[in-house]
Design a protein around this motif. Structure first.
Motif, mmCIF file in Angstrom:
data_model
loop_
_atom_site.group_PDB
_atom_site.id
_atom_site.type_symbol
_atom_site.label_atom_id
_atom_site.label_comp_id
_atom_site.label_asym_id
_atom_site.label_seq_id
_atom_site.Cartn_x
_atom_site.Cartn_y
_atom_site.Cartn_z
ATOM 1 N N UNK A 160 0.781 -1.377 0.203
ATOM 2 C CA UNK A 160 0.074 0.154 0.023
ATOM 3 C C UNK A 160 1.345 1.210 -0.207
ATOM 4 N N UNK A 161 0.470 2.043 -0.770
ATOM 5 C CA UNK A 161 1.007 3.958 -1.088
ATOM 6 C C UNK A 161 -0.234 4.960 -0.752
ATOM 7 N N UNK A 162 0.347 5.813 -0.539
ATOM 8 C CA UNK A 162 -0.833 6.595 -0.930
ATOM 9 C C UNK A 162 -2.088 6.912 -1.977
ATOM 10 N N UNK A 163 -2.254 6.959 -2.248
ATOM 11 C CA UNK A 163 -3.215 6.921 -3.848
ATOM 12 C C UNK A 163 -2.358 8.576 -4.048
ATOM 13 N N UNK A 164 -2.613 9.463 -3.751
ATOM 14 C CA UNK A 164 -2.423 11.078 -3.623
ATOM 15 C C UNK A 164 -0.358 10.890 -4.399
ATOM 16 N N UNK A 165 0.228 10.436 -5.562
ATOM 17 C CA UNK A 165 1.329 10.211 -5.793
ATOM 18 C C UNK A 165 2.360 11.651 -5.553
ATOM 19 N N UNK A 166 2.164 12.466 -5.198
ATOM 20 C CA UNK A 166 2.789 13.665 -4.749
ATOM 21 C C UNK A 166 2.938 13.477 -3.129
ATOM 22 N N UNK A 167 2.383 12.132 -2.088
ATOM 23 C CA UNK A 167 2.277 12.316 -0.740
ATOM 24 C C UNK A 167 3.683 11.233 -1.398
ATOM 25 N N UNK A 168 3.381 10.377 -1.658
ATOM 26 C CA UNK A 168 4.750 9.162 -1.666
ATOM 27 C C UNK A 168 6.543 9.477 -1.180
ATOM 28 N N UNK A 169 6.586 10.043 -1.980
ATOM 29 C CA UNK A 169 7.716 10.506 -1.128
ATOM 30 C C UNK A 169 7.913 11.086 0.104
ATOM 31 N N UNK A 170 7.018 11.721 0.364
ATOM 32 C CA UNK A 170 7.214 12.147 2.043
ATOM 33 C C UNK A 170 6.705 10.937 2.594
ATOM 34 N N UNK A 171 5.634 10.454 2.286
ATOM 35 C CA UNK A 171 5.185 8.553 3.005
ATOM 36 C C UNK A 171 6.082 8.490 3.429
ATOM 37 N N UNK A 172 7.408 7.930 2.486
ATOM 38 C CA UNK A 172 8.308 6.793 2.364
ATOM 39 C C UNK A 172 9.790 7.162 3.885
ATOM 40 N N UNK A 173 9.726 8.966 3.524
ATOM 41 C CA UNK A 173 10.097 9.514 4.626
ATOM 42 C C UNK A 173 10.396 9.371 5.341
ATOM 43 N N UNK A 174 8.883 9.796 5.768
ATOM 44 C CA UNK A 174 8.605 9.433 7.486
ATOM 45 C C UNK A 174 8.601 8.140 8.323
ATOM 46 N N UNK A 175 7.864 6.836 6.989
ATOM 47 C CA UNK A 175 7.310 6.036 7.404
ATOM 48 C C UNK A 175 8.908 5.309 7.708
ATOM 49 N N UNK A 176 10.521 5.557 7.307
ATOM 50 C CA UNK A 176 11.314 5.234 7.231
ATOM 51 C C UNK A 176 11.948 6.066 8.994
ATOM 52 N N UNK A 177 11.091 7.364 8.867
ATOM 53 C CA UNK A 177 11.814 8.284 10.333
ATOM 54 C C UNK A 177 11.543 7.277 11.648
ATOM 55 N N UNK A 178 9.589 6.929 11.313
ATOM 56 C CA UNK A 178 9.026 6.607 12.506
ATOM 57 C C UNK A 178 9.453 5.217 13.114
ATOM 58 N N UNK A 179 10.526 4.298 11.774
ATOM 59 C CA UNK A 179 11.044 2.667 12.258
ATOM 60 C C UNK A 179 11.947 3.045 12.980
ATOM 61 N N UNK A 180 13.225 4.012 12.200
ATOM 62 C CA UNK A 180 14.505 4.974 13.047
ATOM 63 C C UNK A 180 14.043 5.189 14.608
ATOM 64 N N UNK A 181 13.189 6.075 14.221
ATOM 65 C CA UNK A 181 12.750 6.673 15.985
ATOM 66 C C UNK A 181 12.902 5.607 17.092
ATOM 67 N N UNK A 182 12.323 4.168 16.427
ATOM 68 C CA UNK A 182 11.423 3.573 17.413
ATOM 69 C C UNK A 182 12.044 1.968 17.070
#
Length: 212
Positions: A160-182
């Motif tokens: 699953x990736x956001x339907x809004x293609x313009x949000x996908x880079x931000x989504x990937x970056x933030x997914x990695x950030x949360x996994x890193x944080x925890x």
């Protein structure tokens, strides 16, 4: 949960692993490569293992309400027992504006089940509660349309990736950030999907304050 006081990062050349409260900054691709890769196991998962939407600061507003207030484009009215009405929000996942809070869900950027699969099953109840109500990093929780949140459910970026293609880079970056944080792991298919998408995104540095 109150944020831990900042601590100094390890000296250059140090091999010591960063600890809770320390801040790390890495380019997106480096941060992704720094995540441990292993197969995931959902054995024993129950959503009730993560106590969520608590009122950590005892101000009468749950975590859900705190996120809605923080992310509102137009502030909602707040009534008794922190009941919110009115207001306006932007749902990044599907590029939609939403009037009023009733059409919104609060999404755990990395779903609770996914966090269990990738390390949280070994945490204490307090750590899981802190994860489920993480207001210490604005990337952890996000207000989005109920439709997009339920479409995502507990999926990772391999399915699953956001339907809004313009949000996908931000989504990937933030997914990695949360996994890193925890300090959560990624599985091979998740790693492949993140890497494929990340190569199409700016290799922008991600700064994370470690939660554990």
């Amino acid at each position: 949960m109150p944020a831990a006081p900042a601590q100094a990062a390890p000296a250059a050349g140090s091999t010591a692993a960063p600890k809770a409260g320390e801040t790390v900054t890495r380019p997106l691709l480096t941060a992704l490569k720094s995540l441990p890769v292993r197969e995931e196991d959902r054995t024993g998962y129950q959503r009730t293992s993560f106590k969520h939407w608590v009122d950590a600061d005892k101000d009468g507003c749950s975590t859900r309400a705190e996120v809605l207030k923080a992310e509102a484009l137009t502030a909602p009215d707040q009534g008794a027992k922190c009941k919110l009405s009115g207001g306006r929000w932007y749902s990044e996942y599907d590029d939609r504006y939403v009037e009023g809070p009733s059409g919104l869900d609060i999404d755990h950027r990395v779903p609770l089940a996914e966090s269990w699969d990738s390390g949280a099953k070994d945490w204490s109840a307090d750590e899981r509660r802190a994860y489920a109500n993480d207001l210490g990093d604005e990337r952890a929780l996000i207000a989005v349309t109920a439709k997009s949140n339920r479409s995502k459910s507990d999926q990772d970026p391999s399915t699953w990736m956001p339907p809004a293609e313009g949000n996908r880079c931000e989504y990937v970056s933030q997914w990695v950030a949360v996994k890193t944080r925890w300090k959560l792991a990624i599985d091979p298919s998740e790693e492949s999907a993140l890497a494929e998408n990340a190569t199409r995104c700016p290799n922008t540095p991600i700064t994370v304050r470690l939660a554990r």
